[in-house]
Design a protein around this motif. Sequence first.
Motif, mmCIF file in Angstrom:
data_model
loop_
_atom_site.group_PDB
_atom_site.id
_atom_site.type_symbol
_atom_site.label_atom_id
_atom_site.label_comp_id
_atom_site.label_asym_id
_atom_site.label_seq_id
_atom_site.Cartn_x
_atom_site.Cartn_y
_atom_site.Cartn_z
ATOM 1 N N ASP A 84 -1.415 1.410 7.898
ATOM 2 C CA ASP A 84 -1.785 2.912 7.780
ATOM 3 C C ASP A 84 -1.701 3.593 9.094
ATOM 4 N N HIS A 85 -1.159 4.713 9.282
ATOM 5 C CA HIS A 85 -1.102 5.520 10.321
ATOM 6 C C HIS A 85 -1.493 6.972 9.859
ATOM 7 N N LYS A 129 0.289 1.176 3.520
ATOM 8 C CA LYS A 129 0.853 1.442 4.735
ATOM 9 C C LYS A 129 1.001 3.140 4.935
ATOM 10 N N ILE A 130 0.231 3.970 4.454
ATOM 11 C CA ILE A 130 0.313 5.498 4.528
ATOM 12 C C ILE A 130 0.783 5.765 5.922
ATOM 13 N N TYR A 131 1.471 6.826 6.026
ATOM 14 C CA TYR A 131 1.970 7.548 6.951
ATOM 15 C C TYR A 131 1.345 8.987 6.845
ATOM 16 N N LYS A 177 -3.661 -5.009 6.416
ATOM 17 C CA LYS A 177 -4.075 -4.350 5.598
ATOM 18 C C LYS A 177 -5.227 -3.368 6.121
ATOM 19 N N LEU A 184 -12.490 -1.273 7.824
ATOM 20 C CA LEU A 184 -11.338 -0.818 8.900
ATOM 21 C C LEU A 184 -11.405 -1.249 10.202
ATOM 22 N N PHE A 241 -11.104 11.805 14.775
ATOM 23 C CA PHE A 241 -10.552 11.450 13.274
ATOM 24 C C PHE A 241 -10.728 9.883 13.265
ATOM 25 N N TRP A 255 -10.078 10.347 4.466
ATOM 26 C CA TRP A 255 -9.015 9.426 4.351
ATOM 27 C C TRP A 255 -9.558 7.847 4.425
ATOM 28 N N ALA A 256 -10.457 7.701 4.728
ATOM 29 C CA ALA A 256 -11.261 6.342 4.482
ATOM 30 C C ALA A 256 -11.878 6.200 3.118
ATOM 31 N N GLY A 264 -11.288 12.181 8.677
ATOM 32 C CA GLY A 264 -10.852 10.824 8.826
ATOM 33 C C GLY A 264 -11.960 9.966 7.746
ATOM 34 N N SER A 317 -5.708 5.632 0.228
ATOM 35 C CA SER A 317 -6.654 5.878 1.297
ATOM 36 C C SER A 317 -6.350 4.781 2.241
ATOM 37 N N ALA A 318 -6.856 4.848 3.340
ATOM 38 C CA ALA A 318 -6.617 3.676 4.497
ATOM 39 C C ALA A 318 -7.326 2.344 4.115
ATOM 40 N N GLY A 319 -6.833 1.356 4.498
ATOM 41 C CA GLY A 319 -7.323 0.059 3.935
ATOM 42 C C GLY A 319 -6.790 -0.556 2.666
ATOM 43 N N GLU A 320 -5.985 0.392 1.803
ATOM 44 C CA GLU A 320 -5.777 -0.151 0.638
ATOM 45 C C GLU A 320 -4.569 -0.963 0.453
ATOM 46 N N GLY A 321 -3.688 -0.921 1.748
ATOM 47 C CA GLY A 321 -2.452 -1.899 1.773
ATOM 48 C C GLY A 321 -1.071 -0.796 1.312
#
Lengths: 401, 299
Positions: free
Chosen positions: B72-73, A247-249, B51, B95, B84, A91-92, A88, A241-245
């Motif tokens: 993000d998921h 929309k990653i899955y 976002k 976040l 996680f 990915w942050a 986690g 990374s997460a929070g960059e817009g």
Amino acid sequence: MATIADSIKTHTKLEHADQRAVLTGTHFMNGDAAACEGALAAGARFAAGYPITPSTEIVERFASRAPQVGGLFIQMEDELAASITLQGMVWAGQKSFTSTSGPGFSLMMEHIGYAAMTETPCVFFNVQRGGPSTGLPTLPAQGDMMQARFGSHGDYSLIALVPNSPQECFWLAVKAFNLAEQFRVPVMVMMDECVGHMTEKVVIPKAEEIEIFPRRAPSKPPGEFLAYGEIGEDLVPEMASAGEGYKIYVTGMTHDKRGYPLGNAEAQRILVGRQFEKLRRAEAELTLIDEDHMDDADVAVVSYGITSRVAERAIQLARAKGIKVGRMRLQGVWPFPEKRFREVAQRIKAFVAPELNMGQVVLEVERCAGGHCRTIALPHAGGTVHRPLDILAAIEKGAQA
Amino acid sequence: MSTLTEIGVHNPVEDFLRMERIPSIWCPGCGIGTTVNSFVHALIKTHTDMKKLVMVSGIGCSGRVGGYIGTDHFHTTHGRAIPFATGLSLANTELNVVVYSGDGDLVSIGGNHLIHAARRNVNLLVICVNNMIYAMTGGQAAATTPAASMSSTTPYGAFEPDINIPQLVDAAGAVYVARWTAFHVKQLETSMAEALKKKGFRFIEVVTPCPTLYQRRNNMGDGLAAMKDYKDRSKIRNGAGTHEVAMLPGEQIIVGKFVDRERQDYLTLMRSRLGANFQEWVDAPPQVEHEEGEGCGEC
């Protein structure tokens, strides 16, 4: 050992370590502490862990050091948690690691597979102790070498490095983070209790002398970027990374280029195939062997970690007796440097492979020898190290072959 | 048959979903989609920055929710969504991390993480869809399956009582605890909106029907029958002591907001305690390069 700059063929620009986290100077510290300093130098600011002997000192030190450099250590409720909390953190947008030993490593296996499947760059330090089960909590072994490679279910490939001194714990920790980012794989640093707890001189250079492989960045804007689809010649995808817009899955399920679950044989073939191929292609630069006197050797002593230091004495004794013996000290065990071993096997009489387990890496050595030379295993159940004279006897046996 | 879009009606929820992944995997009569509808309305109501919103889930039917939401998921391993999410939340304070998963995932295999996350009070909103069964794997008993229920692994009825989840997370220190059913869509939306605006560890249980694998084996009818059942059996008791809200077969389902209190979250506490020992990490200022022969005058 080749520097990273020698071998990197990607377009990623290397950076230097940030001096604020690098403890430049000459120190007297143990391998666990040196590994922690290596992680800090490499850019790790966050870590999650669960205490277990003999690895605890790594995170104890990190818990003290991290807040001074804007990070933190969190002690989780178990290794199941620690081994995914760190992902986690990755990915942050951070570099992160965990450390463990013995049973803790077993508990982390599922999440090593998750890191491999999701291509999460992260580092696991395993300071090996005697096993199975609770085994010998305070004594050395090298019994987790095959587990490091194959412990999680399913097919995957990863990198494992093996330091044999506190100084090398520092450097291979830095390298572990760099390789994790370069290839987007989990990297194991397979120490052992002796290497973790021995205290020696450790020289930490200036930050500008430490090369850092930065996180791969998306080359396309949100909407165009495919989380697992922006892949260059090295087969390693770019990473958002997460929070960059973006929309990653991200999923541990077999997935397509968007990262969406796709449950069929074709998707599996493409994904798992690429994940294997990206490391196979890099075999030359992942061949990390400290060799000596291999030009005219009749016998090659293959060892790693603390065992390589005992083996060195045996090599000296054998040379004094006039035996042509060379050293092949593994600094990287996985992926196994197959090509180099196949070459050597063509022109020597025997490999001698002492290790603190009942015979693990020697299986790879014997496979690569392919019958071209003898392979002499020197198994040891752990708890202490080999006697140099036992290794010497094996070298003499190999030289007669 | 014409769709809403064809007749010119736009559902605002669609803007928050990955519509290319619709239809969902869920069965007819399943309550998970109903909770998603409430959740998206709560996002709209709170003007949540999509976002910075991150959805984290484990394994199971409810673990697929995050994958339908346009943000993000992370679909993690079974039971480990909370740790996680803990890593995400600690390592990037911008976040807004929501764990959306099922009862089997969060309370059975992941129960230990649930307890410790509530105790630790990291900034996390956990939405637990409780359909009382392991549905994805075909209807096996979970720690949340009511006593004596039939399931594929309890063919003579479950011999274990189910766990009272609100009491568990309350005891462990959660700052917000609520329970609603899939019948209470507006109250659920309000709770979700309140919880989205709060810091610390927040927990919402949503009791939902699983017609295919729970209702059927227990002669409870379809999804609509479940709605009638929830309507008849539910009693709203905001502020009820969580020790009083255990769900017993055939008896009242106590719903409402049970806990809403203040406690410093993990990072706020850490920073206040560390004081000057915490060194904020800011990117190093760019080094000024002087052109040749143009010294700064002091060196």
